[in-house]
Design a protein around this motif. Structure first.
Motif, PDB file in Angstrom:
ATOM      1  N   HIS A 100      61.736  46.341 -25.707  1.00  0.00           N
ATOM      2  CA  HIS A 100      61.134  46.201 -24.372  1.00  0.00           C
ATOM      3  C   HIS A 100      61.095  44.750 -23.916  1.00  0.00           C
ATOM      4  CE1 HIS A 100      57.551  44.932 -26.560  1.00  0.00           C
ATOM      5  NE2 HIS A 100      56.903  44.723 -25.452  1.00  0.00           N
ATOM      6  N   ASN A 101      61.047  43.801 -24.892  1.00  0.00           N
ATOM      7  CA  ASN A 101      60.950  42.398 -24.481  1.00  0.00           C
ATOM      8  C   ASN A 101      61.331  41.494 -25.642  1.00  0.00           C
ATOM      9  OD1 ASN A 101      60.539  40.338 -22.673  1.00  0.00           O
ATOM     10  ND2 ASN A 101      58.323  40.617 -22.484  1.00  0.00           N
ATOM     11  N   MET A 102      61.469  40.216 -25.373  1.00  0.00           N
ATOM     12  CA  MET A 102      61.782  39.207 -26.381  1.00  0.00           C
ATOM     13  C   MET A 102      60.903  37.984 -26.125  1.00  0.00           C
ATOM     14  SD  MET A 102      64.724  40.049 -28.211  1.00  0.00           S
ATOM     15  CE  MET A 102      65.781  38.616 -28.476  1.00  0.00           C
ATOM     16  N   GLY A 103      60.676  37.187 -27.174  1.00  0.00           N
ATOM     17  CA  GLY A 103      60.037  35.883 -26.999  1.00  0.00           C
ATOM     18  C   GLY A 103      61.041  34.906 -26.412  1.00  0.00           C
ATOM     19  N   SER A 104      60.616  33.668 -26.199  1.00  0.00           N
ATOM     20  CA  SER A 104      61.518  32.707 -25.574  1.00  0.00           C
ATOM     21  C   SER A 104      62.672  32.348 -26.492  1.00  0.00           C
ATOM     22  CB  SER A 104      60.765  31.441 -25.162  1.00  0.00           C
ATOM     23  OG  SER A 104      60.377  30.710 -26.303  1.00  0.00           O
ATOM     24  N   LEU A 105      62.440  32.491 -27.810  1.00  0.00           N
ATOM     25  CA  LEU A 105      63.522  32.151 -28.737  1.00  0.00           C
ATOM     26  C   LEU A 105      63.853  33.374 -29.593  1.00  0.00           C
ATOM     27  CD1 LEU A 105      62.186  29.880 -31.635  1.00  0.00           C
ATOM     28  CD2 LEU A 105      60.891  31.591 -30.447  1.00  0.00           C
ATOM     29  N   VAL A 252      65.007  21.675 -21.253  1.00  0.00           N
ATOM     30  CA  VAL A 252      65.015  20.396 -21.947  1.00  0.00           C
ATOM     31  C   VAL A 252      66.121  19.552 -21.333  1.00  0.00           C
ATOM     32  CG1 VAL A 252      65.210  19.278 -24.176  1.00  0.00           C
ATOM     33  CG2 VAL A 252      64.429  21.647 -24.056  1.00  0.00           C
ATOM     34  N   GLU A 253      65.726  18.378 -20.843  1.00  0.00           N
ATOM     35  CA  GLU A 253      66.701  17.528 -20.180  1.00  0.00           C
ATOM     36  C   GLU A 253      67.911  17.263 -21.075  1.00  0.00           C
ATOM     37  OE1 GLU A 253      64.282  14.711 -17.865  1.00  0.00           O
ATOM     38  OE2 GLU A 253      66.067  13.438 -18.065  1.00  0.00           O
ATOM     39  N   LEU A 272      66.562  38.071 -21.639  1.00  0.00           N
ATOM     40  CA  LEU A 272      65.100  38.011 -21.807  1.00  0.00           C
ATOM     41  C   LEU A 272      64.660  36.781 -22.614  1.00  0.00           C
ATOM     42  CD1 LEU A 272      64.172  41.807 -22.237  1.00  0.00           C
ATOM     43  CD2 LEU A 272      63.910  40.360 -20.214  1.00  0.00           C
ATOM     44  N   PRO A 273      65.369  36.370 -23.691  1.00  0.00           N
ATOM     45  CA  PRO A 273      64.987  35.087 -24.309  1.00  0.00           C
ATOM     46  C   PRO A 273      65.411  33.939 -23.388  1.00  0.00           C
ATOM     47  CG  PRO A 273      66.455  36.382 -25.746  1.00  0.00           C
ATOM     48  CD  PRO A 273      66.495  37.011 -24.393  1.00  0.00           C
ATOM     49  N   HIS A 274      64.666  32.838 -23.400  1.00  0.00           N
ATOM     50  CA  HIS A 274      65.099  31.671 -22.621  1.00  0.00           C
ATOM     51  C   HIS A 274      66.229  30.936 -23.346  1.00  0.00           C
ATOM     52  CE1 HIS A 274      61.648  32.422 -20.288  1.00  0.00           C
ATOM     53  NE2 HIS A 274      60.791  31.588 -20.853  1.00  0.00           N
ATOM     54  N   PHE A 275      66.186  30.980 -24.691  1.00  0.00           N
ATOM     55  CA  PHE A 275      67.131  30.181 -25.481  1.00  0.00           C
ATOM     56  C   PHE A 275      68.162  31.070 -26.157  1.00  0.00           C
ATOM     57  CE2 PHE A 275      63.042  27.904 -25.527  1.00  0.00           C
ATOM     58  CZ  PHE A 275      63.426  26.795 -24.799  1.00  0.00           C
ATOM     59  N   PRO A 281      66.450  25.982 -30.153  1.00  0.00           N
ATOM     60  CA  PRO A 281      65.551  26.390 -29.077  1.00  0.00           C
ATOM     61  C   PRO A 281      64.680  25.216 -28.646  1.00  0.00           C
ATOM     62  CG  PRO A 281      64.709  27.161 -31.182  1.00  0.00           C
ATOM     63  CD  PRO A 281      66.040  26.502 -31.461  1.00  0.00           C
ATOM     64  N   SER A 282      64.295  25.233 -27.381  1.00  0.00           N
ATOM     65  CA  SER A 282      63.366  24.244 -26.863  1.00  0.00           C
ATOM     66  C   SER A 282      63.903  22.832 -27.130  1.00  0.00           C
ATOM     67  CB  SER A 282      61.996  24.465 -27.492  1.00  0.00           C
ATOM     68  OG  SER A 282      60.984  23.854 -26.755  1.00  0.00           O
ATOM     69  N   ASN A 283      63.028  21.921 -27.544  1.00  0.00           N
ATOM     70  CA  ASN A 283      63.421  20.519 -27.701  1.00  0.00           C
ATOM     71  C   ASN A 283      63.772  20.191 -29.144  1.00  0.00           C
ATOM     72  OD1 ASN A 283      62.523  17.741 -28.517  1.00  0.00           O
ATOM     73  ND2 ASN A 283      62.568  17.456 -26.307  1.00  0.00           N
ATOM     74  N   GLY A 284      63.072  20.837 -30.080  1.00  0.00           N
ATOM     75  CA  GLY A 284      63.320  20.568 -31.492  1.00  0.00           C
ATOM     76  C   GLY A 284      62.493  19.407 -32.005  1.00  0.00           C
ATOM     77  N   ASP A 285      61.861  18.654 -31.127  1.00  0.00           N
ATOM     78  CA  ASP A 285      61.023  17.523 -31.538  1.00  0.00           C
ATOM     79  C   ASP A 285      59.752  17.596 -30.698  1.00  0.00           C
ATOM     80  OD1 ASP A 285      60.127  15.182 -32.667  1.00  0.00           O
ATOM     81  OD2 ASP A 285      61.215  13.899 -31.268  1.00  0.00           O
ATOM     82  N   GLU A 286      58.850  18.493 -31.099  1.00  0.00           N
ATOM     83  CA  GLU A 286      57.753  18.850 -30.201  1.00  0.00           C
ATOM     84  C   GLU A 286      56.632  19.518 -30.973  1.00  0.00           C
ATOM     85  OE1 GLU A 286      60.416  21.663 -28.363  1.00  0.00           O
ATOM     86  OE2 GLU A 286      59.062  23.311 -28.899  1.00  0.00           O
ATOM     87  N   LEU A 287      55.512  19.692 -30.294  1.00  0.00           N
ATOM     88  CA  LEU A 287      54.415  20.513 -30.790  1.00  0.00           C
ATOM     89  C   LEU A 287      54.095  21.526 -29.696  1.00  0.00           C
ATOM     90  CD1 LEU A 287      52.223  17.609 -32.205  1.00  0.00           C
ATOM     91  CD2 LEU A 287      53.641  19.199 -33.519  1.00  0.00           C
ATOM     92  N   GLN A 288      53.468  22.632 -30.077  1.00  0.00           N
ATOM     93  CA  GLN A 288      53.120  23.620 -29.063  1.00  0.00           C
ATOM     94  C   GLN A 288      51.687  24.107 -29.245  1.00  0.00           C
ATOM     95  OE1 GLN A 288      55.870  26.918 -28.666  1.00  0.00           O
ATOM     96  NE2 GLN A 288      57.672  25.590 -28.559  1.00  0.00           N
TER      97      GLN A 288
END
Ligand SMILES: Cc1cc2nc3c(=O)[nH]c(=O)nc-3n(C[C@H](O)[C@H](O)[C@H](O)COP(=O)(O)OP(=O)(O)OC[C@H]3O[C@@H](n4cnc5c(N)ncnc54)[C@H](O)[C@@H]3O)c2cc1C
Length: 420
Positions: A100-105, A252-253, A272-275, A281-288
């Protein structure tokens, strides 16, 4: 020193476990659980804290063969617990089925994601955990249990934080495959976002809003529209005062890691996933960090965080706002209320994050905000307890399924008050 087991994906947690084991059979896993005083499962390491850690042994099942099994009568698929969502999603789509759905990654393991209530977006869509129809797991006594929705405590067992057992297979609801188009709009006025929040987030199958909290507009609104067979759909040049983007938008720029946008229809598994699974996925050098609030209070909760915008923005890569349906899973952060999640992808600046997170928690406290279990937060067991009415039942379930506390760790003690 990164210890024997190494670090999590973000690198902000060094696992303290003394060993990492990769049992090849369920029997080997059962023997290991029975022999170890402290043992937990590690997924794909995408949580941003010490939730997965153990003072004894960590077990990884992520390299086991997925061995998916379709049941087209019950409309379910059963899969090895360590399988990455993206691998399962491609396999399902190739056979005409969908989740039915996926996370961003798509990189996260099925068992690791459902253990924390990982979610995508969509007003009518529950977290990924709501698709769980059955679990096979090894309990604290080394027993292999097969549990499904007929079990009276099933709703307490899905979002488990790894405290009930080591899951070996997961059965998920499926449906016929479908296509999705992903359209990006820019410059959504904050005033309209706050007054029309429910209308905006219900105007597509899945909607995500991206903001840095500054200025009068929300930078990005991503609409993922579910298409009927053969349909390509169309979107207007403007939605709620935002303008259709003319080029692909990256989160991510400089990174080319997002799934296809621009309204081009494609399988659910690739929209459905963003990545994309083949990229970082995302930046790879980050916190959430992320908090779940009651969606009916969205305008007030967003206004409360927006008031901190000037403090937040210098340390932020991006905030994402998503929605989900209420569920009944005892420890799901969406339990009992349709939810809005307010997510922060931070620059990798631990000191600034440590300073800002309590401020955000204080701003969201009037909204009974629940933290994402797998992301940076400083909430204590005393603060969490009133937010989860069924926590006492979960604690009792833990005692029954793990009487020797093999699956306990310092996170469960700190956040849930379950003694290590
Ligand atoms: C770049 C990035 C993007 C993200 N995007 C999203 C998002 O869109 N939505 C969202 O909600 N979250 C998101 N997250 C958070 C992530 O989905 C969760 O932290 C998820 O739990 C990670 O799964 P994992 O397989 O890495 O599990 P881990 O982080 O390794 O473990 C998480 C928990 O699962 C337990 N576990 C793992 N395997 C098993 C098993 N076999 N049996 C029992 N317990 C097990 C562990 O013990 C632990 O308690 C994101 C994280 C990153 C790094």
């Amino acid at each position: 020193m990164n210890g024997v087991v190494g670090v999590n994906w973000a690198g902000n947690t060094v696992f303290g476990a003394a060993e990492l084991r990769t049992p090849e059979t369920v029997e080997q896993l059962q023997e290991l659980v029975s022999a170890r005083p402290r043992i937990r499962a590690l997924g794909t390491r995408h949580s941003f804290n010490d939730l997965a850690d153990s003072s004894g042994t960590l077990v990884s099942l992520v390299d086991r063969a997925p061995e998916p099994r379709l049941d087209t009568e019950r409309m379910t698929v059963s899969v090895a617990a360590g399988t990455r969502y993206g691998v399962l999603a491609s396999w399902l789509h190739a056979r005409g089925y969908a989740l039915h759905n996926m996370g961003s990654l798509p990189h996260i393991s099925v068992a690791g994601a459902i253990a924390t209530g990982t979610h995508g977006s969509g007003n009518a869509l529950g977290t990924l955990s709501t698709a769980v129809a059955g679990l096979q797991l090894v309990s604290g006594q080394g027993e292999l249990l097969e549990i499904d929705r007929t079990h009276p405590e099933f709703t307490g067992m899905v979002v488990s934080l790894g405290a009930l057992g080591i899951v070996t297979r997961v059965t998920l609801d499926i449906q016929p495959t479908f296509d999705v188009r992903q359209d990006v709009y820019e410059g959504l006025p904050w005033d309209i976002a706050l007054t029309e929040f429910e209308a905006i987030t219900s105007s597509a199958y899945s909607v995500s809003l991206f903001t840095d909290w500054l200025g009068d507009t929300i930078q990005g609104a991503w609409f993922k529209t579910r298409l009927a067979a053969g349909e390509t759909g169309s979107m207007p040049p403007s939605m709620f005062g935002a303008t259709a983007a003319t080029t692909e938008t990256s989160l991510v720029e400089g990174e080319d890691n997002t799934t296809v946008q621009g309204g081009i229809p494609g399988p659910w598994s690739e929209r459905l996933p963003h990545f994309r699974l083949d990229s970082t996925p995302s930046n790879g050098d980050e916190l959430q960090t992320e908090y779940f609030v009651d969606r009916r209070q969205a305008p007030d909760a967003l206004a409360a965080v927006r008031a901190l915008g000037a403090s937040i923005a210098p340390h932020l890569l991006i905030t994402e706002l998503r929605t989900m349906a209420a569920d009944e899973l005892w420890l799901s952060p969406a339990t009992g209320r349709p939810s809005l999640t307010i997510h922060f992808t931070w620059k990798n600046e631990p000191a600034a994050v440590a300073r800002l997170v309590p401020q955000i928690q204080a701003a969201l406290e009037p909204f009974s905000a629940r933290p994402h279990w797998g992301k940076v937060n400083t909430m204590t067991a005393a603060e969490i307890a009133p937010l989860y009415p069924r926590l006492p039942e979960f604690a009792a379930l833990c005692e029954r399924m793990d009487p020797q506390h093999r699956f306990r760790n310092s996170y469960l003690e700190r956040v849930l008050g379950l003694a290590d």
